[in-house]
Design a protein around this motif. Structure first.
Motif, PDB file in Angstrom:
ATOM      1  N   GLY A 107      39.816  43.212  33.321  1.00 41.53           N
ATOM      2  CA  GLY A 107      39.735  42.165  34.329  1.00 41.53           C
ATOM      3  C   GLY A 107      38.539  42.408  35.225  1.00 41.53           C
ATOM      4  N   THR A 108      38.552  41.831  36.422  1.00 41.43           N
ATOM      5  CA  THR A 108      37.466  42.033  37.369  1.00 41.43           C
ATOM      6  C   THR A 108      37.994  42.800  38.581  1.00 41.43           C
ATOM      7  OG1 THR A 108      37.737  40.097  38.815  1.00 41.43           O
ATOM      8  CG2 THR A 108      36.664  39.725  36.690  1.00 41.43           C
ATOM      9  N   LYS A 109      37.101  43.425  39.305  1.00 41.12           N
ATOM     10  CA  LYS A 109      37.534  44.168  40.495  1.00 41.12           C
ATOM     11  C   LYS A 109      38.119  43.243  41.558  1.00 41.12           C
ATOM     12  CE  LYS A 109      34.433  48.053  39.673  1.00 41.12           C
ATOM     13  NZ  LYS A 109      33.278  48.865  40.132  1.00 41.12           N
ATOM     14  N   GLN A 110      37.641  42.012  41.584  1.00 38.08           N
ATOM     15  CA  GLN A 110      38.178  41.063  42.560  1.00 38.08           C
ATOM     16  C   GLN A 110      39.671  40.803  42.324  1.00 38.08           C
ATOM     17  OE1 GLN A 110      36.445  39.640  45.243  1.00 38.08           O
ATOM     18  NE2 GLN A 110      38.500  38.991  45.838  1.00 38.08           N
ATOM     19  N   ASP A 111      40.102  40.892  41.062  1.00 40.67           N
ATOM     20  CA  ASP A 111      41.524  40.668  40.747  1.00 40.67           C
ATOM     21  C   ASP A 111      42.418  41.589  41.559  1.00 40.67           C
ATOM     22  OD1 ASP A 111      40.419  39.042  38.802  1.00 40.67           O
ATOM     23  OD2 ASP A 111      40.842  40.419  37.155  1.00 40.67           O
ATOM     24  N   TYR A 112      42.014  42.831  41.679  1.00 39.67           N
ATOM     25  CA  TYR A 112      42.826  43.830  42.390  1.00 39.67           C
ATOM     26  C   TYR A 112      42.578  43.782  43.897  1.00 39.67           C
ATOM     27  CZ  TYR A 112      43.032  45.071  37.527  1.00 39.67           C
ATOM     28  OH  TYR A 112      43.182  45.000  36.159  1.00 39.67           O
ATOM     29  N   ASP A 113      41.357  43.439  44.294  1.00 42.53           N
ATOM     30  CA  ASP A 113      41.104  43.204  45.718  1.00 42.53           C
ATOM     31  C   ASP A 113      42.030  42.104  46.240  1.00 42.53           C
ATOM     32  OD1 ASP A 113      39.070  45.096  45.755  1.00 42.53           O
ATOM     33  OD2 ASP A 113      37.460  43.614  45.536  1.00 42.53           O
ATOM     34  N   GLN A 180      26.963  40.218  26.412  1.00 42.36           N
ATOM     35  CA  GLN A 180      26.902  41.469  27.178  1.00 42.36           C
ATOM     36  C   GLN A 180      27.897  42.418  26.514  1.00 42.36           C
ATOM     37  OE1 GLN A 180      27.414  41.131  31.461  1.00 42.36           O
ATOM     38  NE2 GLN A 180      28.084  43.260  31.624  1.00 42.36           N
ATOM     39  N   PRO A 181      27.428  43.421  25.787  1.00 43.08           N
ATOM     40  CA  PRO A 181      28.308  44.193  24.897  1.00 43.08           C
ATOM     41  C   PRO A 181      29.571  44.740  25.528  1.00 43.08           C
ATOM     42  CG  PRO A 181      26.015  44.784  24.516  1.00 43.08           C
ATOM     43  CD  PRO A 181      26.026  43.881  25.702  1.00 43.08           C
ATOM     44  N   ASP A 182      29.481  45.377  26.709  1.00 41.40           N
ATOM     45  CA  ASP A 182      30.618  46.106  27.280  1.00 41.40           C
ATOM     46  C   ASP A 182      31.174  45.431  28.532  1.00 41.40           C
ATOM     47  OD1 ASP A 182      32.471  48.142  27.230  1.00 41.40           O
ATOM     48  OD2 ASP A 182      31.121  49.703  27.938  1.00 41.40           O
ATOM     49  N   ASP A 188      32.116  42.649  35.325  1.00 45.70           N
ATOM     50  CA  ASP A 188      31.141  42.049  36.248  1.00 45.70           C
ATOM     51  C   ASP A 188      30.557  40.735  35.742  1.00 45.70           C
ATOM     52  OD1 ASP A 188      29.628  43.004  34.145  1.00 45.70           O
ATOM     53  OD2 ASP A 188      28.432  44.388  35.351  1.00 45.70           O
ATOM     54  N   ASN A 189      31.134  40.160  34.683  1.00 40.25           N
ATOM     55  CA  ASN A 189      30.590  38.936  34.098  1.00 40.25           C
ATOM     56  C   ASN A 189      31.724  37.962  33.787  1.00 40.25           C
ATOM     57  OD1 ASN A 189      29.333  36.927  32.655  1.00 40.25           O
ATOM     58  ND2 ASN A 189      28.384  38.278  31.144  1.00 40.25           N
TER      59      ASN A 189
END
Length: 588
Positions: A107-113, A180-182, A188-189
């Motif tokens: 997921g993204t870091k914003q999900d947990y923020d 973006q491979p990883d 971040d994408n």
């Protein structure tokens, strides 16, 4: 893995873990790293070493509809044409880490923020996911090496794509999803395509049971043992979780005592039912089953969230680009099993998911009246997401197969099939988990209430339209598609939203990401079951650690957050008792 059984004469432990699933085994193993701690794991199912299909990655579905499955089916969902959905969960040591899709999508870091809980920021949760990893790269994969962990217990590696998946990646790029491979590690994408790492290594699935490798005799396991309820001592503000009542396979019961803490880790379906049988939950729900309410916590079993997916299958006559010929030609499955059994290779050594993408749908939905007129917070779309968070995920299958309705298999010689799956993130619909009865052998009543909200249907149908455009118009696949599979489906011709709406109502199913039914929250949230340290409100010595604690689902898959929750919970517990020990508290 090492196997330790319980001493039948031992009935007192420092810690008792109620549930041997993904998070629970992480908690148990980390607590048992201190040889002074005695730890007991209670698991309703069998030991995983008895089940070959928990090690053979491609054998995952053979655990379903057996004793290795909780065999839970949802209540009818009006938004999905009244359909009931089988929501299988692993019922054995390791739980659903032994039957999942092996996918590492953080997921993204914003999900947990967005959880807004101290200690659970995106940076912190990502660090715990990293801690769990033991990453093994391959020469062809361009990893973001700093984002990975290299000494955790969870072996992960890149997946070698079938030709169809590389073709789909090319189509995704041509439709505006940059490669973006990883990206599913870095988070971040929100609008691109890439590879997803898998929880297998050298042909064998890795699960949370691997955390028990090298564990000592201070960690005990009781399998085929169902947790009935937690037993408390004292009353009011001093009420403390003191013991667990369990039921063995032969129907006999006993009480097991905990000196320090009891940790419930039964997952989003079973953790709330253990709490309710223990007298913690909505008072009216408990009284309806003759259960004395110890603490009225209205949020127990509420806020059930899941990700919905839709399989969209396509036919092709181009040979050897999918893996159908490795599975469905006469004699193929026998050879595939031999390859795995003797050489740990072949199509059964990995999970048949291929290319992945995230997508934002702002531009595609901006002219839709429902999207335009829906309420939204500043800086967020109507689903509650910021521009840094994806609305949907796409992922492909490298052969034919899926839910039971997909039973028309190609022959793997002159007919072949693959799919692009659309997954809805941040659903607005919420469901519930309630008790069928006070009997611990009864499965819970699970009502996901799928597609109850109009916005969920809008976003998911748009996702299906986009997916269909990727396959039928994209540079890598437009020339190889021969129509729908099964051929009478005709979905490749759909252009109007009403067509896709009907398709979604008929075909949407679970991605097996249930969460939220024992959510943590702030003291002013009346529906919060736990505080930010996973402690059950209104009682001492009791925590919950699994995906039920998540206030919101991440925009990804729940495997890696489940490992992070286990790692974080263990640190919280260790910190509590380190503090108490420093204060020279007696009885600890």
């Amino acid at each position: 893995m090492a196997s330790f059984t319980v001493n039948p004469d031992e009935t007192v432990y420092d810690y008792i873990i109620c549930g041997g699933g993904t998070s629970g085994l992480v908690v148990a193993a980390r607590l048992a790293e201190d040889s002074n701690n005695s730890v007991l794991v209670l698991e309703a199912g069998q030991h995983n070493t008895l089940l070959e299909n928990t090690q053979m990655v491609g054998g995952w579905s053979h655990n379903f509809d057996t004793e290795a499955d909780w065999n839970i089916t949802t209540e009818p969902s009006p938004g999905a044409n009244g359909r009931q959905v089988k929501v299988s969960r692993g019922k054995f040591l390791g739980g659903s880490s032994g039957v999942n899709g092996t996918l590492c999508v953080r997921g993204t870091k914003q999900d947990y923020d967005d959880w807004n809980q101290p200690g659970w920021s995106g940076e912190e949760v990502f660090s715990y996911m990293k801690k769990a990893e033991n990453f093994h790269n391959k020469k062809w994969f361009k990893a973001d090496e700093s984002a990975h962990g290299y000494d955790g217990m969870l072996h992960i590696e890149p997946h070698d794509l079938a030709p169809i998946s590389n073709m789909i990646l090319e189509s995704m790029e041509s439709k505006g999803l940059a490669f973006q491979p990883d990206m599913f590690t870095t988070g971040d994408n929100p609008h691109g395509c890439g590879h997803v790492l898998r929880t297998h290594y050298k042909g064998t699935r890795t699960t949370s049971a691997d955390y028990f490798i090298n564990q000592g005799s201070n960690l005990a396991i009781m399998t085929e043992t169902t947790v009935d309820k937690v037993i408390f001592e004292d009353e009011g503000e001093n009420m403390r979780a003191a013991a667990v009542k369990v039921v063995a396979k032969d129907g006999s019961s006993q009480e097991l005592k905990a000196r320090k803490e009891i940790i419930i880790s039964g997952g989003a379906y079973c953790s709330p039912t253990i709490l309710m049988r223990s007298g913690i939950g909505p008072i009216s729900e408990l009284e309806s089953h003759g259960i004395e309410c110890k603490v009225d916590v209205p949020g127990v079993g509420k806020n059930l969230i899941d990700h919905l997916i839709v399989f969209i299958f396509y036919a092709t006559t181009k040979p050897n680009i999918t893996n159908d010929h490795l599975l469905y030609k006469p004699g193929a499955i026998g050879e595939a099993y031999r390859q795995w059994k003797e050489e740990k290779r072949g199509p059964l050594s990995t999970f048949p998911f291929g290319a992945f993408a995230y997508a934002r749908l702002d531009e595609r939905l901006k002219s839709e009246p429902l999207w335009q007129n829906a309420p939204r917070e500043e800086g967020r779309d109507p689903m509650g997401l910021t521009p840094s968070q994806p609305n949907i995920e796409f992922f492909s299958t490298e052969c034919y197969g899926g839910p039971k309705q997909y039973a028309t298999f190609p022959n793997g010689e002159d007919t072949h099939a693959f799919s692009l799956i659309a997954e809805l993130f941040s659903p607005k619909s919420r469901g519930s988990v309630t008790l069928k009865s006070a009997d611990p052998e009864d499965n819970p009543v699970v009502d996901h209430n799928y597609l109850a909200e109009e916005l969920d249907m809008l976003v998911l149908t748009e996702a299906c339209k986009f997916a269909n455009e990727i396959i039928t118009q994209g540079k890598g696949t437009a020339d190889i598609v021969e129509g729908s599979w099964p051929r009478d489906l005709g979905h490749h011709k759909y252009t109007e939203r009403e067509h896709w709406t009907q398709f979604v109502k008929d075909n949407a199913t679970t991605c097996y990401h249930p969460a939220g039914t024992c959510k943590m929250g702030n003291s002013d949230d009346p529906m919060a079951v736990l505080d930010h340290e996973l402690r059950v409100r209104g009682v001492q010595g009791l925590r919950v650690a699994d995906t039920s604690v998540m206030p919101l689902l991440n925009q990804g898959h729940t495997q890696m957050p489940a490992y992070a929750i286990g790692e974080k919970a263990a640190d919280l517990i260790k910190g509590t008792f380190l503090t108490l020990k420093t204060k020279d508290t007696t009885g600890i």
